[in-house]
Design a protein around this motif. Structure first.
Motif, mmCIF file in Angstrom:
data_model
loop_
_atom_site.group_PDB
_atom_site.id
_atom_site.type_symbol
_atom_site.label_atom_id
_atom_site.label_comp_id
_atom_site.label_asym_id
_atom_site.label_seq_id
_atom_site.Cartn_x
_atom_site.Cartn_y
_atom_site.Cartn_z
ATOM 1 N N PHE A 56 -0.747 -39.882 72.508
ATOM 2 C CA PHE A 56 0.055 -39.449 73.635
ATOM 3 C C PHE A 56 1.545 -39.381 73.303
ATOM 4 C CE2 PHE A 56 -3.715 -41.272 75.715
ATOM 5 C CZ PHE A 56 -4.113 -40.155 76.434
ATOM 6 N N LYS A 57 1.922 -39.795 72.104
ATOM 7 C CA LYS A 57 3.338 -39.787 71.748
ATOM 8 C C LYS A 57 3.803 -38.390 71.360
ATOM 9 C CE LYS A 57 6.788 -42.566 69.559
ATOM 10 N NZ LYS A 57 7.054 -43.870 69.003
ATOM 11 N N ASP A 58 3.014 -37.686 70.580
ATOM 12 C CA ASP A 58 3.389 -36.352 70.114
ATOM 13 C C ASP A 58 2.401 -35.343 70.702
ATOM 14 O OD1 ASP A 58 4.709 -34.329 68.697
ATOM 15 O OD2 ASP A 58 3.379 -34.559 66.980
ATOM 16 N N ILE A 59 2.818 -34.685 71.774
ATOM 17 C CA ILE A 59 1.935 -33.779 72.505
ATOM 18 C C ILE A 59 2.145 -32.345 72.032
ATOM 19 C CG2 ILE A 59 1.364 -32.855 74.791
ATOM 20 C CD1 ILE A 59 2.525 -35.550 75.910
ATOM 21 N N HIS A 60 1.059 -31.687 71.645
ATOM 22 C CA HIS A 60 1.069 -30.247 71.343
ATOM 23 C C HIS A 60 0.100 -29.625 72.336
ATOM 24 C CE1 HIS A 60 0.587 -26.378 69.459
ATOM 25 N NE2 HIS A 60 1.474 -26.692 68.534
ATOM 26 N N ILE A 61 0.630 -29.201 73.469
ATOM 27 C CA ILE A 61 -0.212 -28.779 74.581
ATOM 28 C C ILE A 61 -1.063 -27.556 74.241
ATOM 29 C CG2 ILE A 61 1.437 -27.273 75.779
ATOM 30 C CD1 ILE A 61 -0.852 -29.945 77.393
ATOM 31 N N GLY A 62 -0.557 -26.662 73.403
ATOM 32 C CA GLY A 62 -1.334 -25.481 73.021
ATOM 33 C C GLY A 62 -2.622 -25.847 72.298
ATOM 34 N N GLN A 63 -2.531 -26.797 71.400
ATOM 35 C CA GLN A 63 -3.729 -27.236 70.670
ATOM 36 C C GLN A 63 -4.743 -27.877 71.622
ATOM 37 O OE1 GLN A 63 -2.139 -29.853 67.665
ATOM 38 N NE2 GLN A 63 -1.697 -28.172 66.251
ATOM 39 N N LEU A 64 -4.245 -28.630 72.599
ATOM 40 C CA LEU A 64 -5.133 -29.275 73.557
ATOM 41 C C LEU A 64 -5.819 -28.246 74.457
ATOM 42 C CD1 LEU A 64 -2.859 -32.307 74.456
ATOM 43 C CD2 LEU A 64 -4.848 -32.283 72.934
ATOM 44 N N ARG A 108 -1.943 -22.974 85.799
ATOM 45 C CA ARG A 108 -3.017 -21.967 85.770
ATOM 46 C C ARG A 108 -4.072 -22.341 84.733
ATOM 47 N NH1 ARG A 108 -2.716 -17.794 88.864
ATOM 48 N NH2 ARG A 108 -4.011 -16.449 87.560
ATOM 49 N N TRP A 109 -3.626 -22.789 83.556
ATOM 50 C CA TRP A 109 -4.578 -23.239 82.526
ATOM 51 C C TRP A 109 -5.396 -24.419 83.040
ATOM 52 C CZ3 TRP A 109 -6.467 -20.975 78.412
ATOM 53 C CH2 TRP A 109 -5.735 -19.992 77.741
ATOM 54 N N SER A 110 -4.751 -25.340 83.747
ATOM 55 C CA SER A 110 -5.452 -26.513 84.294
ATOM 56 C C SER A 110 -6.556 -26.084 85.259
ATOM 57 C CB SER A 110 -4.469 -27.440 85.012
ATOM 58 O OG SER A 110 -3.565 -28.022 84.101
ATOM 59 N N LYS A 111 -6.258 -25.105 86.083
ATOM 60 C CA LYS A 111 -7.256 -24.607 87.029
ATOM 61 C C LYS A 111 -8.384 -23.889 86.300
ATOM 62 C CE LYS A 111 -4.028 -24.010 90.870
ATOM 63 N NZ LYS A 111 -3.334 -23.021 91.708
ATOM 64 N N LEU A 112 -8.025 -23.029 85.359
ATOM 65 C CA LEU A 112 -9.018 -22.251 84.622
ATOM 66 C C LEU A 112 -9.977 -23.151 83.852
ATOM 67 C CD1 LEU A 112 -10.127 -19.529 83.485
ATOM 68 C CD2 LEU A 112 -8.417 -19.760 81.671
ATOM 69 N N LEU A 113 -9.424 -24.136 83.161
ATOM 70 C CA LEU A 113 -10.238 -24.994 82.292
ATOM 71 C C LEU A 113 -10.698 -26.282 82.986
ATOM 72 C CD1 LEU A 113 -8.271 -24.484 78.962
ATOM 73 C CD2 LEU A 113 -10.342 -23.317 79.743
ATOM 74 N N GLU A 114 -10.378 -26.394 84.280
ATOM 75 C CA GLU A 114 -10.810 -27.541 85.078
ATOM 76 C C GLU A 114 -10.454 -28.867 84.406
ATOM 77 O OE1 GLU A 114 -14.985 -26.877 85.702
ATOM 78 O OE2 GLU A 114 -14.631 -24.948 86.684
ATOM 79 N N TYR A 115 -9.183 -28.965 84.020
ATOM 80 C CA TYR A 115 -8.690 -30.169 83.339
ATOM 81 C C TYR A 115 -7.222 -30.359 83.715
ATOM 82 C CZ TYR A 115 -7.756 -33.582 79.706
ATOM 83 O OH TYR A 115 -7.411 -34.727 79.046
ATOM 84 N N ASP A 116 -6.820 -31.579 84.035
ATOM 85 C CA ASP A 116 -5.447 -31.878 84.420
ATOM 86 C C ASP A 116 -4.594 -32.126 83.177
ATOM 87 O OD1 ASP A 116 -3.069 -32.716 85.493
ATOM 88 O OD2 ASP A 116 -3.915 -34.363 86.653
ATOM 89 N N PHE A 117 -4.005 -31.062 82.646
ATOM 90 C CA PHE A 117 -3.167 -31.191 81.454
ATOM 91 C C PHE A 117 -1.873 -31.950 81.755
ATOM 92 C CE2 PHE A 117 -5.837 -27.554 80.278
ATOM 93 C CZ PHE A 117 -6.270 -27.979 79.039
ATOM 94 N N PHE A 118 -1.462 -31.981 82.999
ATOM 95 C CA PHE A 118 -0.253 -32.713 83.362
ATOM 96 C C PHE A 118 -0.446 -34.220 83.172
ATOM 97 C CE2 PHE A 118 0.112 -28.721 85.653
ATOM 98 C CZ PHE A 118 1.417 -28.357 85.365
ATOM 99 N N ARG A 119 -1.671 -34.688 83.300
ATOM 100 C CA ARG A 119 -1.958 -36.107 83.150
ATOM 101 C C ARG A 119 -1.591 -36.595 81.750
ATOM 102 N NH1 ARG A 119 -5.792 -39.381 86.369
ATOM 103 N NH2 ARG A 119 -5.100 -37.842 87.862
ATOM 104 N N ILE A 120 -1.677 -35.724 80.765
ATOM 105 C CA ILE A 120 -1.300 -36.092 79.392
ATOM 106 C C ILE A 120 0.168 -36.490 79.353
ATOM 107 C CG2 ILE A 120 -1.010 -35.190 77.038
ATOM 108 C CD1 ILE A 120 -3.514 -33.391 77.722
ATOM 109 N N TYR A 121 0.998 -35.731 80.075
ATOM 110 C CA TYR A 121 2.424 -36.058 80.132
ATOM 111 C C TYR A 121 2.662 -37.333 80.938
ATOM 112 C CZ TYR A 121 3.181 -31.509 78.041
ATOM 113 O OH TYR A 121 3.164 -30.442 77.181
ATOM 114 N N SER A 122 1.865 -37.556 81.984
ATOM 115 C CA SER A 122 1.979 -38.805 82.754
ATOM 116 C C SER A 122 1.669 -39.997 81.862
ATOM 117 C CB SER A 122 1.019 -38.788 83.949
ATOM 118 O OG SER A 122 1.366 -37.773 84.845
#
Length: 147
Positions: free
Chosen positions: A4-12, A54-68
């Motif tokens: 969670f320290k080094d986030i590369h959101i595109g890869q995720l 939009r990606w979170s909705k499409l892929l049914e995953y909360d990508f914002f939680r990674i930043y939290s």
């Protein structure tokens, strides 16, 4: 375990799209973009929040939680005001009553203690986790490992 320290959101996002076997045509239609735009997203270390939503909705995953998770682990809240002074001010943004400790966060913290990377006291101080909460996690997850 995710770092969670080094986030590369595109890869995720790419990883999640592959896990879900999402059709590129569907992605393009939903996101109103081209396949080249999708490939550019996969290479992007960060994204605009509206696009990430939009990606979170499409892929049914909360990508914002990674930043939290990052904020909980690496940027614990600090206070320049006393509790009394803060209580008198009415914030414009919503305040959340407590941190979100997901199983991934708990496992990450307990692994740091188990491996000797951090002591219990260091975890309590650095991540501002109440002592009783940490000890409950230790007891609960040690019991689950034994079962």
């Amino acid at each position: 375990m995710h770092n969670f320290k080094d986030i590369h959101i595109g890869q995720l996002i790419e990883q999640r799209a592959k896990e879900m076997a999402t059709d590129p045509v569907r992605m393009c239609a939903f996101l109103k973009c081209t396949e080249e735009d999708i490939e550019n997203t996969y290479r992007s270390k960060s994204l605009d929040s509206a696009l990430l939503l939009r990606w979170s909705k499409l892929l049914e995953y909360d990508f914002f939680r990674i930043y939290s998770h990052h904020l909980i682990l690496y940027a614990p809240p600090t206070s320049s005001l006393s509790t009394t002074e803060r209580a008198k001010k009415t914030p414009a943004l919503p305040e959340f009553r407590k941190n979100i400790y997901t199983i991934e966060i708990i496992e990450f913290i307990l692994e740091q203690i188990k491996s000797g990377t951090k002591t219990r006291q260091e975890v309590i101080k650095e991540y501002r986790i109440p002592k009783t909460t940490l000890y409950k996690w230790i007891i609960k997850y040690r019991k689950e490992e034994q079962d």
